[in-house]
Design an enzyme around this catalytic site. Structure first.
Site, mmCIF file in Angstrom:
data_model
loop_
_atom_site.group_PDB
_atom_site.id
_atom_site.type_symbol
_atom_site.label_atom_id
_atom_site.label_comp_id
_atom_site.label_asym_id
_atom_site.label_seq_id
_atom_site.Cartn_x
_atom_site.Cartn_y
_atom_site.Cartn_z
ATOM 1 N N GLU A 44 0.839 -1.206 0.000
ATOM 2 C CA GLU A 44 0.000 0.000 0.000
ATOM 3 C C GLU A 44 0.877 1.261 0.000
ATOM 4 O OE1 GLU A 44 -2.250 0.224 3.638
ATOM 5 O OE2 GLU A 44 -3.645 1.728 2.860
ATOM 6 N N LYS A 116 -8.961 3.071 -2.230
ATOM 7 C CA LYS A 116 -9.360 2.366 -1.004
ATOM 8 C C LYS A 116 -10.754 2.818 -0.580
ATOM 9 C CE LYS A 116 -7.152 1.503 3.549
ATOM 10 N NZ LYS A 116 -5.906 1.872 4.278
ATOM 11 N N CYS A 152 -5.608 -2.982 1.822
ATOM 12 C CA CYS A 152 -5.472 -2.998 3.291
ATOM 13 C C CYS A 152 -6.806 -3.101 4.042
ATOM 14 C CB CYS A 152 -4.663 -1.780 3.745
ATOM 15 S SG CYS A 152 -3.899 -2.008 5.381
ATOM 16 N N LYS A 185 -0.917 -9.446 19.018
ATOM 17 C CA LYS A 185 -2.009 -9.416 18.060
ATOM 18 C C LYS A 185 -2.372 -10.878 17.775
ATOM 19 C CE LYS A 185 -2.827 -6.387 14.028
ATOM 20 N NZ LYS A 185 -2.135 -5.605 12.989
#
Lengths: 571, 571
Positions: A44, A116, A152, A185
């Protein structure tokens, strides 16, 4: 089944450096073409770097990004990479506003572009400040195969572009990302990518940025899955890497254009004829994700290295106290930059213990970094005597004389000063502004004290495994922490034990628990009261602290925005 | 025609101080009731203060705000203000998320609540990060009149709530605001309020916050216009003020509920019966907006005073160099806090001129502030000799010794340190980090150097008009500016003339002009190249600068967000 050789370029751009980033795209595209790839995908906004923040609002920057994209298409063609489509993220602008965009470059031209749709605006993300969402999807036909793209966040949100591509029909989805590393995460990415492949009914190639950008660090972790969600390959974390992978695609997806799920799906033809059958490369082995400590260590090394180099520095200087924080920062700096680029100064005061000096010296010998000693007693004496300073004022002057000395050496020799404070100190304000907080970069700013110790033990154990000298003196790890600003001082004079403090900070800062929640969880109410007051009061200090690599959801910095003037007290 | 006595409370809340802000609402509601008002309107989010930033994300804070609202309704009733509806802004939370809300309190209860629809997310605003937009409008019937409400940005955006109220029918619109002061905004508010009144087909009462909150300052400027847009009254800027105004309303608006322009309009009845006719108060005179310099001066004084007091300080300390910047900061501090709360230190070095010391002394005598002299030669000598510092490193050590001395006095005596840097210096990085940049607050951080001089002249002229002693020595205004860090140094050794520099900075920073635009405007290309490089390079310094009152659209701070690691160069 139709074949296709995919190249995914997990690269490290620098925000704003359009020329350097374009060079990066040309260089890695050439490698991909040499490897026989049929298409190349970059992360990106690779052409501008990510996040561009308020640069996105400068008309001249958006114009330069658009111009750089057109020139890049030509350069790729000149470099012999014009024959394969190259997916490149960039900043665009049209009559509706600024766009987080990705284009397909082919034959010297920009043949497709897409904006996006889902714009994240939480945590470190501010995309609704900058960008206008897109509602058009450009699917390109390559060797008769339909290739769709999602950028993304469009992958992370339910519905939207993925659902539209699934409804419209594609043979493959590629996804350029700039997704920052975050500790704990867990492995969210692989199951997510697998689920989205199923929704798109096609294999999915997730390409992520790698490298440090101010407080953010991107870990790479590029992933390819089949339409059934099976992991086909995975790139190593924290290094630039080119994934080259042969896919057998079922093909035969619908080629219908028009509106699907609220999006306009367009079909653009690059080439109709299927590739003749060829011998595929052996599938690259999937990298194993790193262990927790290894991941954090690599994130900190990467963040530090890129901050130093991308800002044009070649060397760093820091104060070595013999304590655990400066020892870990020195070891990180040696791993990031090499011992010859790391300059350490021991700056003993009249209150410094003998082991402070010997432990600092020991670390210097273990790592081979540059080491010198500059006592601060004479400096401190002038301030204390002339201004009549006592108590806290006298304690702080010692830390500040060290700060001035480091900045003097920085100005004289061109080193970047590293601040050595950790997240626990910073949280409760246990640091001296313009003293130990001095520096251009604070490598362990987002690391709680207990994790600093864990990392030290992990790094030493790694060295032992490899038959190398462990960099951190055992005594720096095992002795009780002290600021040594008055005789016999230890951190526990002012703070709870770090195990308890860190556990509370984790729940208060990361977990957003309130006063009453914390009491219910079993923390002592006086402790909660005391620590919460310290954290709330220290906001002004954190505002003036140097940037440092972020490894958690709520680092102090741009992803935690609190007022300084604040009458709110929990409880 | 039906009458109504309106009270608009232009007050100064503190972010997070729910208890203090509730006291403020009770106190001013009581005053309004004593003045015979029939309804009272407070500013946007008065109960929490504005902006709450990431406090909005703490569940415990939202719960406390909701609880405080319910208690406030009861307290108003107990205080004898339960008989009139009181419009109070607060933070709400429901199943759809956090809300920027305002409620109507009456008879000890919360009788209506409404959520802001248009959420600003540009400049200093981040509301899409925090809030979920509302789509319901609660119109309350008071003495038979229909009173609608729009919150802040809902007034600034075309369409939306105002259009819906216009379509549904109301007799009066009230609008709680937290609209920051901004220089050269010209008079946007009055024509806007007038236009919206016409769209709503009803008189409109705009109530704004007053006071400083970190870098923001709110100027008040509460306005009431008739349905025809005629100005009925206007409150003075930068002071707390209660507007009490009798309106003659035509009445007779439609009472239809249901959907209008995409909003659900609800009708809630407080009282049906019209008021008996009464003798109206004489209409309060509309305050004249302040002149440009007066407005800026008051904004800086207000921002400084509230930052100091709301953060629990009673006094400030600053270095007095004899130059214009520290002279203006000292004069601002005296106006904000009184001379007895202002401590100034002259800190001459071996390079300081005689006039530096005499001009500093002169200012102290004119204003009556506390004044002392602390030469820094002995401090500087230890660092320079021990570390072998020369050139820029030696220059910076002088500024840093001054910074340490001020922080020592701050720690010893509890004063807040004021940094005296101006926006021009800060823009080009002409300041010493941990030196003259030391401080808890930087009052003229957003004031370009040429405006610093203008303000000094204006303040002296004001004093002369009032027959008072002008606070700022003429010599501090007229002499060429110098950092005095080496013999014979003047600012123009390193910088263009300030007239030229400020004009370029204004176009580059405020105007967002690019390199080529600036050349086309007639600036010399070498100058543009040099200044733009300086500005871009200084981002890291600005990040560690203390907060300071914002008076322009693009102050360095939270409303200008640029990467530090940044390869972008204009031109």
């Amino acid at each position: 089944m139709p074949q296709l050789r995919l190249a995914l370029a997990q690269v490290n751009p620098c925000v704003g450096d359009l020329a350097g980033n374009a060079d990066l795209v040309v260089e890695w595209s050439r490698k991909a073409v040499e490897a026989g790839a049929h298409l190349v995908v970059f992360p990106e906004m690779v052409l501008t770097g990510y996040p561009v923040e308020d640069l996105a609002l400068r008309e001249s920057f958006a114009a330069a990004s658009r111009q750089a994209l057109v020139e890049l298409a030509r350069r790729l063609d000149d470099a012999g990479a014009g024959g394969v489509p190259v997916f490149v993220g960039y900043l665009d602008r049209d009559e509706r506003g600024m766009r987080n965009a990705a284009a397909v470059l082919h034959g010297g031209e920009v043949v497709a572009r897409q904006f996006k749709h889902h714009l994240p605006n939480y945590g470190v993300f501010d995309e609704r400040r900058y960008f206008t969402p897109g509602d058009t999807l450009d699917v390109v036909r390559l060797h008769g195969l339909e290739i769709g793209m999602v950028i993304c966040e469009d992958l992370w949100q339910d519905g939207g572009p993925i659902a539209a591509l699934g409804a419209a029909g594609v043979d493959l989805v590629v996804s350029p990302n700039a997704s920052p590393y975050e500790r704990n995460k867990d492995d969210l990415r692989l199951p997510l990518v697998a689920r989205r492949a199923a929704e798109a009914k096609a294999p999915l190639a997730y390409v992520n940025t790698v490298g440090g950008q101010d407080e953010l660090v991107f870990d790479g972790d590029t992933i390819v899955v089949g339409a059934d969600g099976e992991l086909l390959t995975r790139a190593p974390q924290f290094v630039e890497h080119l994934v080259v992978l042969d896919l057998d695609l079922p093909g035969g997806a619908s080629r219908e254009a028009g509106e699907f799920e609220g999006f306009e799906v367009r079909r653009l033809v690059i080439s109709e004829d299927p590739l003749p059958a060829y011998d595929p490369l052996p599938a690259p082995q999937a990298a194993e994700p790193l262990s927790d400590e290894a991941e954090v260590w690599h994130a900190l090394v990467t963040g530090l290295r890129d901050y130093v180099h991308k800002n044009g520095f070649r060397s760093v200087v820091l104060g070595l106290s013999g304590g655990i924080d400066s020892a870990v920062v020195a070891a990180l700096a040696v791993d990031a930059l090499g011992a010859d680029s790391v300059h350490c100064v021991s700056m003993p005061s009249v209150y410094s213990s003998d082991h402070s000096k010997s432990d600092a010296h020991d670390l210097a010998q273990r790592t081979g970094l540059h080491y010198s000693v500059q006592p601060i007693a004479d400096m401190v004496k002038v301030f204390v005597d002339q201004l009549g300073l006592t108590g806290l004022a006298e304690e702080n002057v010692q830390a500040r004389c060290r700060g001035i000395a480091l900045m003097g050496l920085s100005n004289q020799h061109g080193h970047l000063v590293l601040a050595t404070g950790n997240k626990s100190e910073l949280a409760v304000g246990y640091s001296t502004i313009y003293g130990d907080a001095v520096g251009g970069f604070a490598p362990i700013k987002d690391v709680l004290k207990t994790l600093v110790w864990d990392l030290a033990r992990w790094r030493n154990a790694q060295a032992e495994k490899l038959g190398e000298q462990p960099p951190i003196p055992e005594n720096s790890i095992s002795k009780p922490p002290s600021a040594e600003l008055r005789p016999g001082q230890v951190d526990t004079d002012s703070l709870p034990d770090y195990d308890l403090l860190d556990s509370l900070l984790d729940d208060y800062v990361e977990g957003d628990k309130g006063y009453h929640d914390l009491i219910e969880m079993g923390f002592d109410h006086e402790l909660v009261d005391r620590v919460l007051r310290m954290v709330d009061k220290a906001e002004y200090k954190r505002r003036q602290y140097p940037p440092g690599t972020k490894i958690t959801l709520k680092a102090f910095g741009r992803d935690r925005r609190l007022p300084i003037t604040n009458g709110w007290r929990e409880g």
